[in-house]
Design a protein around this motif. Structure first.
Motif, PDB file in Angstrom:
ATOM      1  N   ILE A  70       0.848  -1.200   0.000  1.00  0.00           N
ATOM      2  CA  ILE A  70       0.000   0.000   0.000  1.00  0.00           C
ATOM      3  C   ILE A  70       0.882   1.249   0.000  1.00  0.00           C
ATOM      4  O   ILE A  70       1.997   1.235   0.515  1.00  0.00           O
ATOM      5  CB  ILE A  70      -0.966  -0.023   1.214  1.00  0.00           C
ATOM      6  CG1 ILE A  70      -2.095   0.984   1.034  1.00  0.00           C
ATOM      7  CG2 ILE A  70      -0.222   0.178   2.522  1.00  0.00           C
ATOM      8  CD1 ILE A  70      -3.279   0.742   1.956  1.00  0.00           C
ATOM      9  N   ASP A  71       0.374   2.309  -0.583  1.00  0.00           N
ATOM     10  CA  ASP A  71       1.093   3.581  -0.625  1.00  0.00           C
ATOM     11  C   ASP A  71       1.149   4.168   0.781  1.00  0.00           C
ATOM     12  O   ASP A  71       0.120   4.300   1.442  1.00  0.00           O
ATOM     13  CB  ASP A  71       0.363   4.528  -1.587  1.00  0.00           C
ATOM     14  CG  ASP A  71       1.087   5.843  -1.790  1.00  0.00           C
ATOM     15  OD1 ASP A  71       2.316   5.891  -1.609  1.00  0.00           O
ATOM     16  OD2 ASP A  71       0.406   6.836  -2.126  1.00  0.00           O
ATOM     17  N   VAL A  72       2.347   4.501   1.246  1.00  0.00           N
ATOM     18  CA  VAL A  72       2.527   5.122   2.559  1.00  0.00           C
ATOM     19  C   VAL A  72       2.804   6.610   2.337  1.00  0.00           C
ATOM     20  O   VAL A  72       3.745   6.976   1.641  1.00  0.00           O
ATOM     21  CB  VAL A  72       3.684   4.466   3.345  1.00  0.00           C
ATOM     22  CG1 VAL A  72       3.904   5.187   4.678  1.00  0.00           C
ATOM     23  CG2 VAL A  72       3.406   2.980   3.573  1.00  0.00           C
ATOM     24  N   VAL A  73       1.959   7.437   2.936  1.00  0.00           N
ATOM     25  CA  VAL A  73       2.023   8.889   2.744  1.00  0.00           C
ATOM     26  C   VAL A  73       2.746   9.527   3.925  1.00  0.00           C
ATOM     27  O   VAL A  73       2.390   9.291   5.082  1.00  0.00           O
ATOM     28  CB  VAL A  73       0.595   9.467   2.633  1.00  0.00           C
ATOM     29  CG1 VAL A  73       0.630  10.974   2.439  1.00  0.00           C
ATOM     30  CG2 VAL A  73      -0.171   8.799   1.510  1.00  0.00           C
ATOM     31  N   SER A  74       3.719  10.354   3.622  1.00  0.00           N
ATOM     32  CA  SER A  74       4.438  11.093   4.655  1.00  0.00           C
ATOM     33  C   SER A  74       3.528  12.148   5.275  1.00  0.00           C
ATOM     34  O   SER A  74       2.645  12.693   4.613  1.00  0.00           O
ATOM     35  CB  SER A  74       5.662  11.772   4.027  1.00  0.00           C
ATOM     36  OG  SER A  74       6.227  12.695   4.936  1.00  0.00           O
ATOM     37  N   ILE A  75       3.794  12.465   6.528  1.00  0.00           N
ATOM     38  CA  ILE A  75       3.022  13.499   7.211  1.00  0.00           C
ATOM     39  C   ILE A  75       3.606  14.895   6.991  1.00  0.00           C
ATOM     40  O   ILE A  75       3.009  15.886   7.413  1.00  0.00           O
ATOM     41  CB  ILE A  75       2.920  13.218   8.725  1.00  0.00           C
ATOM     42  CG1 ILE A  75       4.300  13.239   9.363  1.00  0.00           C
ATOM     43  CG2 ILE A  75       2.168  11.936   8.981  1.00  0.00           C
ATOM     44  CD1 ILE A  75       4.295  13.268  10.883  1.00  0.00           C
ATOM     45  N   ASP A  76       4.756  14.983   6.342  1.00  0.00           N
ATOM     46  CA  ASP A  76       5.460  16.267   6.223  1.00  0.00           C
ATOM     47  C   ASP A  76       4.580  17.398   5.702  1.00  0.00           C
ATOM     48  O   ASP A  76       4.605  18.506   6.244  1.00  0.00           O
ATOM     49  CB  ASP A  76       6.699  16.133   5.334  1.00  0.00           C
ATOM     50  CG  ASP A  76       7.783  15.274   5.962  1.00  0.00           C
ATOM     51  OD1 ASP A  76       7.646  14.888   7.153  1.00  0.00           O
ATOM     52  OD2 ASP A  76       8.762  14.967   5.268  1.00  0.00           O
ATOM     53  N   SER A  77       3.802  17.132   4.671  1.00  0.00           N
ATOM     54  CA  SER A  77       2.976  18.186   4.074  1.00  0.00           C
ATOM     55  C   SER A  77       1.793  18.567   4.961  1.00  0.00           C
ATOM     56  O   SER A  77       1.133  19.581   4.717  1.00  0.00           O
ATOM     57  CB  SER A  77       2.480  17.749   2.691  1.00  0.00           C
ATOM     58  OG  SER A  77       1.618  16.630   2.816  1.00  0.00           O
ATOM     59  N   ALA A  78       1.530  17.782   5.997  1.00  0.00           N
ATOM     60  CA  ALA A  78       0.372  18.020   6.864  1.00  0.00           C
ATOM     61  C   ALA A  78       0.713  18.768   8.147  1.00  0.00           C
ATOM     62  O   ALA A  78      -0.184  19.076   8.935  1.00  0.00           O
ATOM     63  CB  ALA A  78      -0.283  16.683   7.216  1.00  0.00           C
ATOM     64  N   LEU A  79       1.971  19.089   8.355  1.00  0.00           N
ATOM     65  CA  LEU A  79       2.374  19.660   9.639  1.00  0.00           C
ATOM     66  C   LEU A  79       1.762  21.037   9.901  1.00  0.00           C
ATOM     67  O   LEU A  79       1.399  21.350  11.034  1.00  0.00           O
ATOM     68  CB  LEU A  79       3.897  19.701   9.746  1.00  0.00           C
ATOM     69  CG  LEU A  79       4.563  18.315   9.699  1.00  0.00           C
ATOM     70  CD1 LEU A  79       6.073  18.444   9.761  1.00  0.00           C
ATOM     71  CD2 LEU A  79       4.039  17.407  10.798  1.00  0.00           C
ATOM     72  N   ASP A  80       1.616  21.865   8.863  1.00  0.00           N
ATOM     73  CA  ASP A  80       0.974  23.176   9.060  1.00  0.00           C
ATOM     74  C   ASP A  80      -0.498  23.017   9.428  1.00  0.00           C
ATOM     75  O   ASP A  80      -0.992  23.699  10.330  1.00  0.00           O
ATOM     76  CB  ASP A  80       1.114  24.045   7.805  1.00  0.00           C
ATOM     77  CG  ASP A  80       2.528  24.570   7.611  1.00  0.00           C
ATOM     78  OD1 ASP A  80       3.313  24.581   8.585  1.00  0.00           O
ATOM     79  OD2 ASP A  80       2.856  24.962   6.466  1.00  0.00           O
ATOM     80  N   VAL A  81      -1.204  22.118   8.733  1.00  0.00           N
ATOM     81  CA  VAL A  81      -2.613  21.876   9.044  1.00  0.00           C
ATOM     82  C   VAL A  81      -2.741  21.305  10.455  1.00  0.00           C
ATOM     83  O   VAL A  81      -3.646  21.683  11.208  1.00  0.00           O
ATOM     84  CB  VAL A  81      -3.271  20.943   7.994  1.00  0.00           C
ATOM     85  CG1 VAL A  81      -4.658  20.508   8.431  1.00  0.00           C
ATOM     86  CG2 VAL A  81      -3.328  21.632   6.640  1.00  0.00           C
ATOM     87  N   PHE A  82      -1.838  20.411  10.823  1.00  0.00           N
ATOM     88  CA  PHE A  82      -1.825  19.868  12.181  1.00  0.00           C
ATOM     89  C   PHE A  82      -1.742  21.005  13.196  1.00  0.00           C
ATOM     90  O   PHE A  82      -2.537  21.076  14.140  1.00  0.00           O
ATOM     91  CB  PHE A  82      -0.642  18.908  12.357  1.00  0.00           C
ATOM     92  CG  PHE A  82      -0.336  18.572  13.791  1.00  0.00           C
ATOM     93  CD1 PHE A  82      -1.038  17.577  14.452  1.00  0.00           C
ATOM     94  CD2 PHE A  82       0.652  19.255  14.484  1.00  0.00           C
ATOM     95  CE1 PHE A  82      -0.766  17.268  15.779  1.00  0.00           C
ATOM     96  CE2 PHE A  82       0.934  18.951  15.809  1.00  0.00           C
ATOM     97  CZ  PHE A  82       0.224  17.957  16.460  1.00  0.00           C
ATOM     98  N   ALA A  83      -0.779  21.912  13.018  1.00  0.00           N
ATOM     99  CA  ALA A  83      -0.576  23.011  13.967  1.00  0.00           C
ATOM    100  C   ALA A  83      -1.796  23.932  14.002  1.00  0.00           C
ATOM    101  O   ALA A  83      -2.239  24.343  15.089  1.00  0.00           O
ATOM    102  CB  ALA A  83       0.677  23.798  13.590  1.00  0.00           C
TER     103      ALA A  83
END
Length: 137
Positions: A70-83
């Motif tokens: 399965i494709d594993v997606v990094s969280i890097d692009s989501a860090l701003d939305v997380f914050a």
């Protein structure tokens, strides 16, 4: 354009245990349209290690095969939305206590993926999230 589905950790556990016909749902939408967060990989590996140390059988090759398929997606692009979401929820008085869930949800939001989870209540307060529950009990 096909919709892409980000599978939450609980859905992956059910798939690996052969429960709730998750395999059929994945097949119906196509494995290529499904992915998991790198956070989910960490949670799955933790669960497998905990089971191993408690003497329970959980074939690591099943988990490894799933992660490799399965494709594993990094969280890097989501860090701003997380914050942004963690801050917004905190200031609203409804803090998100589980950072892992918040990171998974933020990953779904930033990539415009549908989050597939049974734990809808863990994600319902996030803005701009689309959620599906594939679990039928």
């Amino acid at each position: 354009m096909n919709r892409k589905f980000l599978l939450d950790t609980n859905v992956c556990v059910f798939f690996l245990r052969g429960k709730y016909e998750i395999d059929e749902r994945i097949e119906s939408v196509g494995l290529d349209n499904c992915c998991i967060s790198s956070i989910t990989v960490a949670e799955l590996k933790y669960g497998a290690e905990l089971m191993r140390r408690k003497g329970r059988i959980f074939p690591p090759q099943d988990l490894d095969a799933f992660i490799n398929a399965i494709d594993v997606v990094s969280i890097d692009s989501a860090l701003d939305v997380f914050a942004e979401e963690k801050t917004r929820l905190q200031l609203m008085g409804t803090p998100a206590d589980d950072n892992f869930d918040l990171l998974i949800g933020a990953t779904a939001i930033v990539n415009k993926y549908v989050l597939v989870t049974e734990n809808v209540s863990d994600f319902i307060n996030l803005r701009n999230i689309e959620i599906e529950n594939w679990i039928i009990r």
